[in-house]
Design a protein around this motif. Structure first.
Motif, PDB file in Angstrom:
ATOM      1  N   ASP A   5       0.832  -1.195   0.000  1.00 13.98           N
ATOM      2  CA  ASP A   5       0.000   0.000   0.000  1.00 13.98           C
ATOM      3  C   ASP A   5       0.872   1.254   0.000  1.00 13.98           C
ATOM      4  N   LEU A   6       0.480   2.246  -0.738  1.00 18.46           N
ATOM      5  CA  LEU A   6       1.265   3.489  -0.803  1.00 18.46           C
ATOM      6  C   LEU A   6       1.379   4.134   0.580  1.00 18.46           C
ATOM      7  N   ALA A   7       0.316   3.984   1.390  1.00 19.73           N
ATOM      8  CA  ALA A   7       0.313   4.601   2.719  1.00 19.73           C
ATOM      9  C   ALA A   7       1.459   4.067   3.581  1.00 19.73           C
ATOM     10  N   ILE A   8       1.734   2.745   3.483  1.00 21.09           N
ATOM     11  CA  ILE A   8       2.808   2.173   4.321  1.00 21.09           C
ATOM     12  C   ILE A   8       4.151   2.772   3.920  1.00 21.09           C
ATOM     13  N   TRP A   9       4.292   3.128   2.636  1.00 20.99           N
ATOM     14  CA  TRP A   9       5.570   3.705   2.183  1.00 20.99           C
ATOM     15  C   TRP A   9       5.752   5.119   2.723  1.00 20.99           C
ATOM     16  N   PHE A  10       4.683   5.878   2.851  1.00 20.24           N
ATOM     17  CA  PHE A  10       4.805   7.199   3.477  1.00 20.24           C
ATOM     18  C   PHE A  10       5.174   7.038   4.947  1.00 20.24           C
ATOM     19  N   PHE A  11       4.569   6.026   5.590  1.00 22.61           N
ATOM     20  CA  PHE A  11       4.878   5.731   6.985  1.00 22.61           C
ATOM     21  C   PHE A  11       6.350   5.335   7.119  1.00 22.61           C
ATOM     22  N   ILE A  12       6.820   4.468   6.214  1.00 22.27           N
ATOM     23  CA  ILE A  12       8.219   4.018   6.229  1.00 22.27           C
ATOM     24  C   ILE A  12       9.162   5.209   6.055  1.00 22.27           C
ATOM     25  N   LEU A  13       8.829   6.094   5.126  1.00 21.81           N
ATOM     26  CA  LEU A  13       9.685   7.267   4.899  1.00 21.81           C
ATOM     27  C   LEU A  13       9.731   8.155   6.133  1.00 21.81           C
ATOM     28  N   ALA A  14       8.581   8.308   6.810  1.00 25.62           N
ATOM     29  CA  ALA A  14       8.546   9.108   8.040  1.00 25.62           C
ATOM     30  C   ALA A  14       9.424   8.471   9.123  1.00 25.62           C
ATOM     31  N   GLU A  15       9.350   7.134   9.229  1.00 23.22           N
ATOM     32  CA  GLU A  15      10.166   6.404  10.207  1.00 23.22           C
ATOM     33  C   GLU A  15      11.653   6.573   9.893  1.00 23.22           C
ATOM     34  N   LEU A  16      11.998   6.465   8.609  1.00 21.15           N
ATOM     35  CA  LEU A  16      13.402   6.598   8.206  1.00 21.15           C
ATOM     36  C   LEU A  16      13.910   8.001   8.531  1.00 21.15           C
ATOM     37  N   LEU A  17      13.048   8.986   8.336  1.00 20.69           N
ATOM     38  CA  LEU A  17      13.418  10.366   8.656  1.00 20.69           C
ATOM     39  C   LEU A  17      13.718  10.494  10.153  1.00 20.69           C
ATOM     40  N   PHE A  30      14.573   8.104  12.300  1.00 14.40           N
ATOM     41  CA  PHE A  30      15.812   7.389  12.631  1.00 14.40           C
ATOM     42  C   PHE A  30      17.031   8.149  12.095  1.00 14.40           C
ATOM     43  N   GLY A  31      16.882   8.767  10.916  1.00 11.48           N
ATOM     44  CA  GLY A  31      17.986   9.535  10.339  1.00 11.48           C
ATOM     45  C   GLY A  31      18.403  10.680  11.251  1.00 11.48           C
ATOM     46  N   VAL A  32      17.406  11.383  11.804  1.00 14.17           N
ATOM     47  CA  VAL A  32      17.687  12.484  12.731  1.00 14.17           C
ATOM     48  C   VAL A  32      18.395  11.938  13.973  1.00 14.17           C
ATOM     49  N   PHE A  33      17.919  10.802  14.465  1.00 11.62           N
ATOM     50  CA  PHE A  33      18.496  10.159  15.643  1.00 11.62           C
ATOM     51  C   PHE A  33      19.966   9.780  15.389  1.00 11.62           C
ATOM     52  N   PHE A  34      20.231   9.199  14.201  1.00 15.58           N
ATOM     53  CA  PHE A  34      21.596   8.784  13.858  1.00 15.58           C
ATOM     54  C   PHE A  34      22.525   9.999  13.776  1.00 15.58           C
ATOM     55  N   ALA A  35      22.026  11.067  13.132  1.00 13.14           N
ATOM     56  CA  ALA A  35      22.846  12.285  13.013  1.00 13.14           C
ATOM     57  C   ALA A  35      23.111  12.869  14.400  1.00 13.14           C
ATOM     58  N   ALA A  36      22.084  12.858  15.264  1.00 12.69           N
ATOM     59  CA  ALA A  36      22.249  13.387  16.626  1.00 12.69           C
ATOM     60  C   ALA A  36      23.315  12.585  17.378  1.00 12.69           C
ATOM     61  N   TYR A  37      23.290  11.261  17.211  1.00 10.82           N
ATOM     62  CA  TYR A  37      24.300  10.411  17.846  1.00 10.82           C
ATOM     63  C   TYR A  37      25.692  10.778  17.329  1.00 10.82           C
ATOM     64  N   ALA A  38      25.819  10.857  15.976  1.00  7.58           N
ATOM     65  CA  ALA A  38      27.126  11.097  15.356  1.00  7.58           C
ATOM     66  C   ALA A  38      27.701  12.449  15.789  1.00  7.58           C
ATOM     67  N   PHE A  39      26.845  13.483  15.820  1.00  9.31           N
ATOM     68  CA  PHE A  39      27.342  14.809  16.215  1.00  9.31           C
ATOM     69  C   PHE A  39      27.538  14.892  17.729  1.00  9.31           C
ATOM     70  N   GLY A  40      26.711  14.170  18.482  1.00  3.21           N
ATOM     71  CA  GLY A  40      26.924  14.083  19.924  1.00  3.21           C
ATOM     72  C   GLY A  40      28.278  13.450  20.229  1.00  3.21           C
ATOM     73  N   ARG A  41      28.601  12.424  19.456  1.00  5.56           N
ATOM     74  CA  ARG A  41      29.893  11.761  19.600  1.00  5.56           C
ATOM     75  C   ARG A  41      31.033  12.718  19.277  1.00  5.56           C
ATOM     76  N   ALA A  42      30.847  13.538  18.222  1.00  8.10           N
ATOM     77  CA  ALA A  42      31.897  14.473  17.798  1.00  8.10           C
ATOM     78  C   ALA A  42      32.287  15.425  18.920  1.00  8.10           C
ATOM     79  N   HIS A  43      31.337  15.714  19.819  1.00  8.47           N
ATOM     80  CA  HIS A  43      31.616  16.627  20.926  1.00  8.47           C
ATOM     81  C   HIS A  43      32.219  15.918  22.121  1.00  8.47           C
ATOM     82  N   ASN A  44      32.263  14.596  22.071  1.00 12.23           N
ATOM     83  CA  ASN A  44      32.715  13.840  23.231  1.00 12.23           C
ATOM     84  C   ASN A  44      33.342  12.514  22.799  1.00 12.23           C
ATOM     85  N   VAL A  45      34.325  12.614  21.901  1.00  8.07           N
ATOM     86  CA  VAL A  45      34.878  11.417  21.260  1.00  8.07           C
ATOM     87  C   VAL A  45      35.458  10.425  22.256  1.00  8.07           C
TER      88      VAL A  45
END
Lengths: 198, 90
Positions: A21-33, A35-50
């Motif tokens: 269903d097309l709706a599940i793909w919009f849901f998947i894209l929202a989820e990926l977004l 998680f993407g923000v979470f991953f970037a937050a982790y990576a930049f959080g790490r950069a400040h405290n390697v």
């Protein structure tokens, strides 16, 4: 003679929309977004405290992380095989593959449960330090998605056993499967990022 | 999607997971450490993510727009991780 337009012909070109269903793909894209923000937050959080992140990463069980990657990938493969089987009108085979996918998902939860028990037993919590704040919240956010994915798989299993899906009715099983693969996809980035990269 | 394609994807995914694990376990002693290890890990995770999107999710035969969204997500996340890693080196 060859003028009859057959949209299911192999030469019809790429499909306009993904399976399910097309709706599940919009849901998947929202989820990926998310998680993407979470991953970037982790990576930049790490950069400040390697130093802290590199030191704390050594306290994680990398074997458990790798085992869980294998479990999720294999679970994802089982569900892909289930969809393939149902698409060939082999619903009984498809139901068995779904059950195997559920088992591998359960295996992931058990391994992760032992990891959490080990950390909580050592007195670690969200306020231990910024690494563990990220580790616990990020992996638990994913953990919840595995649980939701398994609920979906159980529903697919019941319906597949009932013969509700077949070559002419793939929408439901393809949609649920796409969500399950998304959970796998996210872990494929999470494992190297949190357990290995230093 | 045929079973052979799915099985091949699974084998590659498992081998790639072992490679990721090996970099974590023995990367330092075989000279795959630091930025090189980070680059190798990102390339491996892109290869894995691409297989999941194309074979398991079945996007191989779908218009590029949809594949582009998922592969674009992988590339964007990888780029952000790489930038953050680079900042941390300074």
């Amino acid at each position: 003679m060859n003028a009859s337009p057959d949209t299911s012909a192999p030469h019809a070109g790429p499909a306009a929309f993904p399976p399910g269903d097309l709706a599940i793909w919009f849901f998947i894209l929202a989820e990926l977004l998310a998680f993407g923000v979470f991953f970037a937050a982790y990576a930049f959080g790490r950069a400040h405290n390697v130093e802290l992140f590199n030191e704390m990463q050594q306290t994680l069980d990398r074997k458990a992380g790798a085992l869980n990657t294998v479990l999720l990938i294999t679970g994802s493969w089982c569900v892909a095989r289930a969809v393939e089987a149902v698409g060939r009108a082999r619903a009984t085979t498809g139901a068995r593959w779904l059950l195997a996918g559920i088992a591998y998902g359960g295996g992931f939860l058990v391994v992760k449960g032992f990891e959490y028990a080990d950390k909580f037993g050592a007195g670690i919590n969200l306020s231990t330090n910024s690494f563990y704040m990220f580790y616990l919240s990020l992996t638990f956010f994913h953990f919840m998605h595995v649980i939701l994915g398994m609920v979906i798989l159980v529903a697919l299993w019941v319906k597949t056993r009932n013969g509700d899906y077949g070559p002419a009715d793939m929408n439901g099983i393809e949609s649920g499967a796409a969500y399950w693969h998304m959970v796998d996809l996210v872990w494929i980035v999470l494992f190297p990022l949190v357990y290995v990269m230093r | 999607m045929n079973t052979r394609q799915l099985n091949i994807a699974w084998v590659i995914l498992i081998l790639a997971t072992l490679a990721t694990f090996a970099i974590g376990e023995i990367g330092d002693s075989i000279g795959i450490a630091g930025p090189l290890a980070m680059a190798a890990l990102l390339v491996i995770s892109f290869i894995k993510g691409r297989l999941v999107a194309l074979d398991f999710m079945g996007l191989r035969g779908v218009k590029f727009f949809w594949r582009g969204l998922l592969l674009g997500w992988l590339l964007l996340v990888s780029a952000l991780i790489a930038i953050a890693y680079w900042i941390a080196l300074k």
